[in-house]
Design a protein around this motif. Structure first.
Motif, mmCIF file in Angstrom:
data_model
loop_
_atom_site.group_PDB
_atom_site.id
_atom_site.type_symbol
_atom_site.label_atom_id
_atom_site.label_comp_id
_atom_site.label_asym_id
_atom_site.label_seq_id
_atom_site.Cartn_x
_atom_site.Cartn_y
_atom_site.Cartn_z
ATOM 1 N N UNK A 1 -0.327 -1.627 3.123
ATOM 2 C CA UNK A 1 0.439 -2.468 2.196
ATOM 3 C C UNK A 1 1.441 -1.627 1.405
ATOM 4 N N UNK A 2 1.026 -0.459 0.944
ATOM 5 C CA UNK A 2 1.934 0.426 0.198
ATOM 6 C C UNK A 2 3.108 0.841 1.081
ATOM 7 N N UNK A 3 2.838 1.221 2.314
ATOM 8 C CA UNK A 3 3.905 1.607 3.247
ATOM 9 C C UNK A 3 4.834 0.431 3.534
ATOM 10 N N UNK B 1 -0.513 5.027 -4.693
ATOM 11 C CA UNK B 1 -0.243 6.000 -3.625
ATOM 12 C C UNK B 1 1.001 6.797 -3.992
ATOM 13 N N UNK B 2 1.256 7.834 -3.227
ATOM 14 C CA UNK B 2 2.422 8.682 -3.471
ATOM 15 C C UNK B 2 3.109 9.001 -2.161
ATOM 16 N N UNK B 3 4.425 9.122 -2.222
ATOM 17 C CA UNK B 3 5.201 9.617 -1.096
ATOM 18 C C UNK B 3 6.278 10.550 -1.657
ATOM 19 N N UNK B 4 6.502 11.631 -0.962
ATOM 20 C CA UNK B 4 7.574 12.562 -1.324
ATOM 21 C C UNK B 4 8.626 12.455 -0.240
ATOM 22 N N UNK B 5 9.838 12.058 -0.646
ATOM 23 C CA UNK B 5 10.931 11.887 0.305
ATOM 24 C C UNK B 5 11.779 13.158 0.345
ATOM 25 N N UNK C 1 -2.989 8.284 -0.719
ATOM 26 C CA UNK C 1 -3.706 7.630 -1.828
ATOM 27 C C UNK C 1 -3.937 8.608 -2.980
ATOM 28 N N UNK C 2 -3.770 8.120 -4.208
ATOM 29 C CA UNK C 2 -4.015 8.928 -5.402
ATOM 30 C C UNK C 2 -5.244 8.452 -6.172
ATOM 31 N N UNK C 3 -5.263 7.179 -6.577
ATOM 32 C CA UNK C 3 -6.390 6.643 -7.323
ATOM 33 C C UNK C 3 -6.344 5.117 -7.280
ATOM 34 N N UNK C 4 -7.449 4.519 -7.639
ATOM 35 C CA UNK C 4 -7.574 3.064 -7.669
ATOM 36 C C UNK C 4 -8.359 2.703 -8.927
ATOM 37 N N UNK C 5 -7.962 1.605 -9.564
ATOM 38 C CA UNK C 5 -8.699 1.145 -10.737
ATOM 39 C C UNK C 5 -8.600 -0.367 -10.858
ATOM 40 N N UNK D 1 -6.177 -7.696 -4.425
ATOM 41 C CA UNK D 1 -5.753 -6.299 -4.276
ATOM 42 C C UNK D 1 -4.234 -6.156 -4.350
ATOM 43 N N UNK D 2 -3.808 -5.106 -5.047
ATOM 44 C CA UNK D 2 -2.399 -4.738 -5.115
ATOM 45 C C UNK D 2 -2.262 -3.272 -4.701
ATOM 46 N N UNK D 3 -1.192 -2.982 -3.965
ATOM 47 C CA UNK D 3 -0.913 -1.608 -3.540
ATOM 48 C C UNK D 3 0.391 -1.152 -4.187
ATOM 49 N N UNK D 4 0.391 0.054 -4.699
ATOM 50 C CA UNK D 4 1.553 0.624 -5.362
ATOM 51 C C UNK D 4 1.849 1.983 -4.737
ATOM 52 N N UNK D 5 3.115 2.360 -4.778
ATOM 53 C CA UNK D 5 3.471 3.701 -4.323
ATOM 54 C C UNK D 5 4.517 4.272 -5.272
ATOM 55 N N UNK D 6 4.260 5.495 -5.725
ATOM 56 C CA UNK D 6 5.251 6.199 -6.520
ATOM 57 C C UNK D 6 6.028 7.082 -5.552
ATOM 58 N N UNK D 7 7.319 7.125 -5.759
ATOM 59 C CA UNK D 7 8.215 7.856 -4.872
ATOM 60 C C UNK D 7 8.808 9.016 -5.652
ATOM 61 N N UNK D 8 8.657 10.222 -5.088
ATOM 62 C CA UNK D 8 9.250 11.418 -5.692
ATOM 63 C C UNK D 8 10.113 12.104 -4.654
ATOM 64 N N UNK D 9 11.103 12.859 -5.125
ATOM 65 C CA UNK D 9 11.846 13.701 -4.201
ATOM 66 C C UNK D 9 11.234 15.100 -4.229
ATOM 67 N N UNK D 10 11.744 15.988 -3.419
ATOM 68 C CA UNK D 10 11.137 17.321 -3.315
ATOM 69 C C UNK D 10 11.281 18.158 -4.580
ATOM 70 N N UNK D 11 12.219 17.793 -5.451
ATOM 71 C CA UNK D 11 12.358 18.534 -6.708
ATOM 72 C C UNK D 11 11.566 17.887 -7.852
ATOM 73 N N UNK D 12 10.812 16.819 -7.552
ATOM 74 C CA UNK D 12 9.932 16.230 -8.544
ATOM 75 C C UNK D 12 10.509 15.074 -9.336
ATOM 76 N N UNK D 13 11.703 14.588 -8.988
ATOM 77 C CA UNK D 13 12.262 13.411 -9.649
ATOM 78 C C UNK D 13 11.549 12.162 -9.150
ATOM 79 N N UNK D 14 11.381 11.199 -10.045
ATOM 80 C CA UNK D 14 10.698 9.949 -9.734
ATOM 81 C C UNK D 14 11.714 8.827 -9.545
ATOM 82 N N UNK D 15 11.476 8.001 -8.550
ATOM 83 C CA UNK D 15 12.299 6.823 -8.325
ATOM 84 C C UNK D 15 11.849 5.732 -9.305
ATOM 85 N N UNK D 16 12.780 5.241 -10.092
ATOM 86 C CA UNK D 16 12.524 4.188 -11.072
ATOM 87 C C UNK D 16 13.461 3.037 -10.730
ATOM 88 N N UNK D 17 12.983 1.814 -10.931
ATOM 89 C CA UNK D 17 13.843 0.674 -10.641
ATOM 90 C C UNK D 17 13.655 -0.430 -11.674
#
Length: 167
Positions: A77-79, A112-116, A94-98, A31-47
């Motif tokens: 795990x995502x947190x 998963x998703x988090x809005x900062x 949680x958003x989806x799993x595949x 199992x792997x856990x992922x989280x996408x991070x967005x700000x309140x204006x909808x920008x995505x954190x990319x690294x």
């Protein structure tokens, strides 16, 4: 002893604990856990991963990711990964799993998703070489032009398909 994960079957049922390296070598599901991070204006954190990273050196991702430890939930795990990699403490949704075939090995991939509230993050420099915030349009363009981890590309396509169903 290396990092322990739970070997799982094609229905995501636990078989037994194994070392992650063993799971990868034998192409056993885990199992792997992922989280996408967005700000309140909808920008995505990319690294970008460090060039000396053992996995996907120098490649980009729009997901903060890590293996789920033995006895740990996907959400926990995502947190944990979010805190370890960017110093952000926040509940995830949680958003989806595949079932992802993965470049290194197959695994269950839970997104998963988090809005900062703000963009202040403390990147762990041993895991993050660069980070920035992109609009959705910029992220779509970056996916075409930058060298993204293939699994994150797969998740992005699924995320966009899911979002278009909700429109």
């Amino acid at each position: 002893m290396g990092e322990l994960v739970e070997r799982v079957d094609d229905q995501d049922r636990v078989i037994r604990p194994v070392e992650r390296g063993e799971a990868v070598r034998n192409r056993w599901l885990y199992r792997m856990a992922m989280v996408l991070v967005r700000d309140q204006s909808g920008h995505y954190l990319v690294h970008q991963r460090p060039k000396d990273s053992s996995r996907f050196p120098g490649e980009y991702s729009w997901l903060v990711a890590g293996a789920v430890a033995v006895g740990e939930s996907y959400e926990a795990a995502a947190s944990r990964e979010l805190m370890e990699e960017f110093g952000v403490e926040s509940p995830v949704r949680p958003l989806f799993k595949f079932l992802c075939q993965g470049e290194l090995s197959p695994y269950w991939f839970a997104v998963h998703e988090v809005i900062v509230e703000d963009r202040r993050v403390a990147a762990n420099l041993s895991e993050i070489a660069w980070h920035g915030w992109l609009t959705e349009g910029e992220l779509v363009q970056a996916m075409d032009e930058w060298d993204f981890v293939s699994d994150s590309r797969d998740a992005f396509a699924r995320y966009r398909a899911l979002a278009s169903q909700g429109e």
